[in-house]
Design a protein around this motif. Structure first.
Motif, short mmCIF file in Angstrom:
data_model
loop_
_atom_site.label_atom_id
_atom_site.label_comp_id
_atom_site.label_asym_id
_atom_site.label_seq_id
_atom_site.Cartn_x
_atom_site.Cartn_y
_atom_site.Cartn_z
N HIS A 142 0.80 -1.22 0.00
CA HIS A 142 0.00 0.00 0.00
C HIS A 142 0.84 1.28 0.00
N GLU A 143 1.80 1.36 0.91
CA GLU A 143 2.55 2.62 1.01
C GLU A 143 3.30 2.92 -0.29
N ILE B 186 -7.40 3.44 -0.79
CA ILE B 186 -6.56 2.41 -0.18
C ILE B 186 -7.43 1.49 0.66
N LYS C 8 -8.38 -1.30 3.47
CA LYS C 8 -7.91 -1.45 4.84
C LYS C 8 -7.15 -2.77 4.97
N LEU D 282 -4.71 0.47 6.16
CA LEU D 282 -3.99 1.46 5.36
C LEU D 282 -2.56 1.02 5.08
N THR D 283 -1.87 0.62 6.11
CA THR D 283 -0.47 0.20 6.00
C THR D 283 -0.15 -0.59 7.25
N CYS E 2 2.34 5.62 7.84
CA CYS E 2 1.16 6.49 7.72
C CYS E 2 1.59 7.93 7.44
N TYR F 275 -9.85 6.24 2.53
CA TYR F 275 -9.60 5.03 3.30
C TYR F 275 -10.81 4.11 3.18
N ILE G 194 -7.72 9.79 5.71
CA ILE G 194 -6.43 9.31 6.20
C ILE G 194 -6.24 9.53 7.71
N ALA H 125 -7.76 6.57 9.28
CA ALA H 125 -6.91 5.42 8.96
C ALA H 125 -5.66 5.41 9.82
N ARG H 126 -5.07 6.57 10.01
CA ARG H 126 -3.84 6.67 10.81
C ARG H 126 -4.12 6.30 12.26
#
Length: 384
Positions: free
Chosen positions: A78-79, A94, A96, A98-99, A120, A136, A356, A359-360
């Motif tokens: 993802h990243e 993105i 889930k 996220l990363t 993130c 997200y 985001i 997500a973070r």
């Protein structure tokens, strides 16, 4: 005619299919699904034939032809892909989680937390530098039951005191799931990310509707277990096994900045379909959000083969006897609503409901949870 939002899909398996179906249901905003790229040529070409979209040999070629890159790839990619797409001036969707941290499960969990939150931060920095949106794809945020509870909280002024929730089933579809270096963890990340995000979202809503400031997670304590890897586990063949280095059961306790709490469960140990639910206990009401199963439709089938051509519900192992077929499983899980919001946010240049920042926070909570596990369930502060 207004120019459509051009979308390209990266990946060609389970997630790509329901993303394609959801994007096709978008209305009010002109949208065109341009094509797909994937590392697996055979799967990519088959997906393109079934959906009638173009194939692209490389990620760069796909990016050059679209406005939005929809990442339906393993989380470990993802990243890299998101930062590359944002650097090319593309909006990014993105899936889930996220990363995360993708390496050995034995790596120190405190360093995992540092690396996951740094990942993130790099995605967020790329988004700010490009001026493009990061959507997200946490469908639980958009599920009708969760959105109705959001309305109740906002209009009643309710204070959330505690939340309980779960996502569990008999094991993931993904061939990558089961090894930390591909999935970034086990049940806590792979399943728990859904109810965790929904709980964090509703607490954000509560704070923002009251005084404009989101209520965010402060600390967590967590335990995980590897039940199907126990020496005395008796495998009857109904649950997925063979996990390499991840947990198949997790429970996490979250304390928010206002002192209220959430308890989330996740596992690969549940038969009979998916168990997706969230219960919200407030000072003026109580709501149970049932995402799956629901009882809108109940069917009795005396013989398995009668319904051999009928889809019932995700992860059910039998169609015989009483069942609860999903009239529209994607809708009750929020997939069409999710992509409606994403396309509108991109078209009208506004933030999506699931962006985001949420997500973070989710990643910070999950990896703080793993640090708590390493410390025997001790309370751990969530990085701000």
């Amino acid at each position: 005619m207004e120019n459509p939002v051009r979308v390209g899909i990266v990946g060609s398996r389970f997630a790509a299919r329901f993303h394609w179906e959801a994007i096709r249901r978008v209305y009010r905003v002109p949208v065109e699904i341009i094509g797909v790229t994937s590392k697996t040529t055979e799967a990519r070409d088959a997906f393109a034939r079934e959906t009638g979209i173009r194939t692209f040999d490389t990620f760069a070629e796909l990016c050059a032809a679209v406005d939005v890159v929809d990442l339906c790839t393993p989380p470990s990619s993802h990243e890299e892909l998101a930062v590359q797409a944002l650097g090319l001036g593309k909006h990014v969707i993105i899936e889930k989680p996220l990363t995360g941290y993708y390496g050995a499960a034995t790596f120190p969990k405190e360093q995992m937390l540092v690396e996951a939150t740094a990942s993130c931060a790099r995605i967020l920095a790329a988004a700010k530098a490009s001026g493009k949106r990061v959507c997200y794809a946490e469908n639980w945020v958009y599920a009708p039951a969760i959105q109705k509870e959001r309305e109740i909280i906002e209009k009643s002024g309710g204070q959330i005191l505690r939340i309980m929730g779960e996502e569990s089933h008999s094991g993931s579809h993904s061939p990558y799931y089961g090894r930390w270096k591909f999935s970034g963890g086990g049940s806590l990340v792979g399943k728990g990310c859904h109810p965790v995000s929904a709980a964090l979202y509703l607490k954000r809503v509560e704070g923002e509707s009251r005084d404009g400031n989101p209520i965010r997670p402060a600390t967590v304590s967590c335990r995980t277990h590897e039940i199907t890897r126990l020496p005395n586990y008796r495998d009857e063949g109904f649950l997925r096994t063979g996990y390499d280095d991840i947990e198949d059961y997790a429970q996490i306790h979250i304390k928010f900045s206002d002192g209220t709490v959430a308890d989330i469960f996740a596992s690969e140990l549940v038969m009979g379909g998916v168990a997706n639910w969230l219960e919200v206990f407030c000072n003026n009401h109580r709501t149970r959000c049932n995402l799956n199963p629901t009882d809108a439709l109940e069917t009795f089938n005396p013989r398995e083969d009668i319904l051999k051509d009928v889809y019932i519900v995700e992860k059910t192992s039998t169609k015989q006897g009483w069942s609860r077929p999903a009239p529209d499983e994607g809708w009750q899980h929020g997939y069409p609503q999710e992509f409606q919001d994403f396309m509108e946010s991109i078209y009208h240049d506004r933030e999506p409901l699931s962006g985001i920042e949420l997500a973070r926070d989710t990643i910070a909570v999950l990896y703080s949870g793993y640090l708590s596990v390493e410390r025997g369930g001790a309370e751990v502060a969530v990085p701000a």
